[in-house]
Design an enzyme around this catalytic site. Structure first.
Site, PDB file in Angstrom:
ATOM      1  N   ASN A   9       0.865  -1.184   0.000  1.00 54.97           N
ATOM      2  CA  ASN A   9       0.000   0.000   0.000  1.00 54.97           C
ATOM      3  C   ASN A   9       0.900   1.232   0.000  1.00 54.97           C
ATOM      4  O   ASN A   9       1.489   1.573   1.028  1.00 54.97           O
ATOM      5  CB  ASN A   9      -0.896  -0.025   1.248  1.00 54.97           C
ATOM      6  CG  ASN A   9      -1.747   1.229   1.365  1.00 54.97           C
ATOM      7  OD1 ASN A   9      -1.824   2.031   0.422  1.00 54.97           O
ATOM      8  ND2 ASN A   9      -2.388   1.404   2.508  1.00 54.97           N
ATOM      9  N   LYS A  11       0.017   4.235  -0.318  1.00 58.08           N
ATOM     10  CA  LYS A  11      -0.674   5.420   0.230  1.00 58.08           C
ATOM     11  C   LYS A  11      -0.424   6.638  -0.663  1.00 58.08           C
ATOM     12  O   LYS A  11      -0.340   6.495  -1.878  1.00 58.08           O
ATOM     13  CB  LYS A  11      -0.224   5.667   1.676  1.00 58.08           C
ATOM     14  CG  LYS A  11      -0.360   4.436   2.558  1.00 58.08           C
ATOM     15  CD  LYS A  11      -0.239   4.780   4.008  1.00 58.08           C
ATOM     16  CE  LYS A  11      -0.230   3.495   4.829  1.00 58.08           C
ATOM     17  NZ  LYS A  11      -0.340   3.729   6.238  1.00 58.08           N
ATOM     18  N   HIS A  93      -9.660   0.731   4.633  1.00 62.72           N
ATOM     19  CA  HIS A  93      -8.403   0.966   5.357  1.00 62.72           C
ATOM     20  C   HIS A  93      -8.682   1.906   6.531  1.00 62.72           C
ATOM     21  O   HIS A  93      -9.548   2.779   6.440  1.00 62.72           O
ATOM     22  CB  HIS A  93      -7.371   1.577   4.412  1.00 62.72           C
ATOM     23  CG  HIS A  93      -6.004   1.651   5.023  1.00 62.72           C
ATOM     24  ND1 HIS A  93      -5.637   2.657   5.886  1.00 62.72           N
ATOM     25  CD2 HIS A  93      -4.934   0.821   4.931  1.00 62.72           C
ATOM     26  CE1 HIS A  93      -4.388   2.460   6.284  1.00 62.72           C
ATOM     27  NE2 HIS A  93      -3.940   1.345   5.718  1.00 62.72           N
ATOM     28  N   GLU A  95      -7.255   4.417   7.584  1.00 66.67           N
ATOM     29  CA  GLU A  95      -7.169   5.860   7.267  1.00 66.67           C
ATOM     30  C   GLU A  95      -8.444   6.323   6.558  1.00 66.67           C
ATOM     31  O   GLU A  95      -8.869   7.476   6.712  1.00 66.67           O
ATOM     32  CB  GLU A  95      -5.904   6.133   6.430  1.00 66.67           C
ATOM     33  CG  GLU A  95      -4.659   6.041   7.309  1.00 66.67           C
ATOM     34  CD  GLU A  95      -3.416   5.525   6.621  1.00 66.67           C
ATOM     35  OE1 GLU A  95      -3.345   5.536   5.376  1.00 66.67           O
ATOM     36  OE2 GLU A  95      -2.503   5.076   7.344  1.00 66.67           O
ATOM     37  N   GLU A 162      -5.554  -5.145  10.600  1.00 67.24           N
ATOM     38  CA  GLU A 162      -4.580  -4.077  10.801  1.00 67.24           C
ATOM     39  C   GLU A 162      -4.930  -3.300  12.065  1.00 67.24           C
ATOM     40  O   GLU A 162      -5.753  -2.368  12.016  1.00 67.24           O
ATOM     41  CB  GLU A 162      -4.584  -3.116   9.612  1.00 67.24           C
ATOM     42  CG  GLU A 162      -4.199  -3.748   8.302  1.00 67.24           C
ATOM     43  CD  GLU A 162      -3.591  -2.716   7.346  1.00 67.24           C
ATOM     44  OE1 GLU A 162      -2.452  -2.908   6.943  1.00 67.24           O
ATOM     45  OE2 GLU A 162      -4.256  -1.710   7.056  1.00 67.24           O
ATOM     46  N   GLY A 168       2.125   2.266  10.959  1.00 70.66           N
ATOM     47  CA  GLY A 168       3.011   3.425  10.832  1.00 70.66           C
ATOM     48  C   GLY A 168       3.845   3.730  12.062  1.00 70.66           C
ATOM     49  O   GLY A 168       4.449   4.793  12.148  1.00 70.66           O
ATOM     50  N   SER A 199       3.179  -2.075  10.452  1.00 67.83           N
ATOM     51  CA  SER A 199       4.624  -2.057  10.727  1.00 67.83           C
ATOM     52  C   SER A 199       5.323  -3.370  10.407  1.00 67.83           C
ATOM     53  O   SER A 199       6.246  -3.774  11.130  1.00 67.83           O
ATOM     54  CB  SER A 199       4.886  -1.628  12.176  1.00 67.83           C
ATOM     55  OG  SER A 199       4.417  -0.297  12.369  1.00 67.83           O
TER      56      SER A 199
END
Ligand code: PEP
Length: 243
Positions: A9, A11, A93, A95, A162, A168, A199
């Protein structure tokens, strides 16, 4: 047998030249056996489709709208994604859920629409740190899964666990937590591939891949370099005995 899969990904990273260089670098060095997917920003999909053509890398998108077409300024439809060679699409996701307020119901509509158009959804689920601290991790993830996959034929669906608190940070969830949550998800969705994300790095990929119910990874920052992405895939294959 459950399918193994590793997805990158990217991003909102890279300008065009850098994206093309990293994609070419991946085509040069990736010779792995397991299914490998790269999900770049929308604007690079068409160019990466050309680069990945004939390689072992599949193309995926990071999001999509659930409608086929219409007056939805700024949105991208599943038909558009298919037309530029996407096989996969990341949906839900964290985010998207937390920064862009996507609801369980939006994600459900997207899953249905992706499958209708022959795209394989990578459905992301995961609890926040406060939800975990409150002892609600399983309840939250169950709610997300049940909502996203309600009435869905699971053939072609991939799920990514996740934990939001591991994304991150450079520190993945510990092995016990991943074992527990993937085992819990396995009861709910049986043969659906379950990826771990948060991560994942080359230094921890072997340990995470050694967990029985981890069928692959969704990789963020470590997928921004062809070399580090390859190392993660190598470690995964070593742990699973793929050769
Ligand atoms: C992600 O955002 O999907 C992700 C797993 O990111 P990172 O690997 O950087 O934690």
């Amino acid at each position: 047998m459950r399918k193994n899969l590793i997805a990158a990904n990217w991003k909102m990273h890279f300008d065009l030249i850098t994206a093309l260089n990293v994609a070419r670098g991946m085509v040069e060095i990736l010779d792995n056996k397991i299914e490998t997917v790269v999900c770049p920003p929308f604007v690079y999909l068409d160019r990466l489709n050309e680069i990945f053509n004939g390689s072992s890398i599949w193309l995926g998108a990071q999001n999509m709208h659930y409608e086929d077409e219409g007056a939805f300024t700024g949105e991208i439809s599943p038909i558009m994604l298919k037309s530029v060679g996407c096989k996969y699409v990341i949906l839900g996701h964290s985010e998207r859920r937390h920064i862009f307020s996507e609801s369980d119901s939006d994600i459900h509509k997207k899953v249905i629409s992706a499958l209708k158009h022959g795209l394989k959804p990578i459905v992301c689920v995961g609890e926040t740190l406060s939800e975990r601290r409150d002892g609600r991790a399983e309840r939250v993830v169950e709610r997300q899964i049940v909502a996203a996959l309600d009435g869905v034929d699971l053939d072609g669906v991939v799920v990514a666990y996740e934990p939001v608190w591991a994304i991150g940070t450079g520190v993945p969830a510990d092995v016990e937590t991943v074992k527990e949550m993937h085992g819990f998800l396995r009861e709910l969705i049986e043969d659906v591939p379950i990826l771990y994300g948060g991560s994942v790095k080359d230094r921890n990929a072997f340990e995470l891949a050694s967990i029985e119910d981890v069928d692959g990874f969704l990789v963020g920052s470590a997928s921004l370099s062809a070399q580090s992405f390859k190392k993660i895939i190598d470690e995964f294959e070593k742990a699973k005995g793929v050769n």
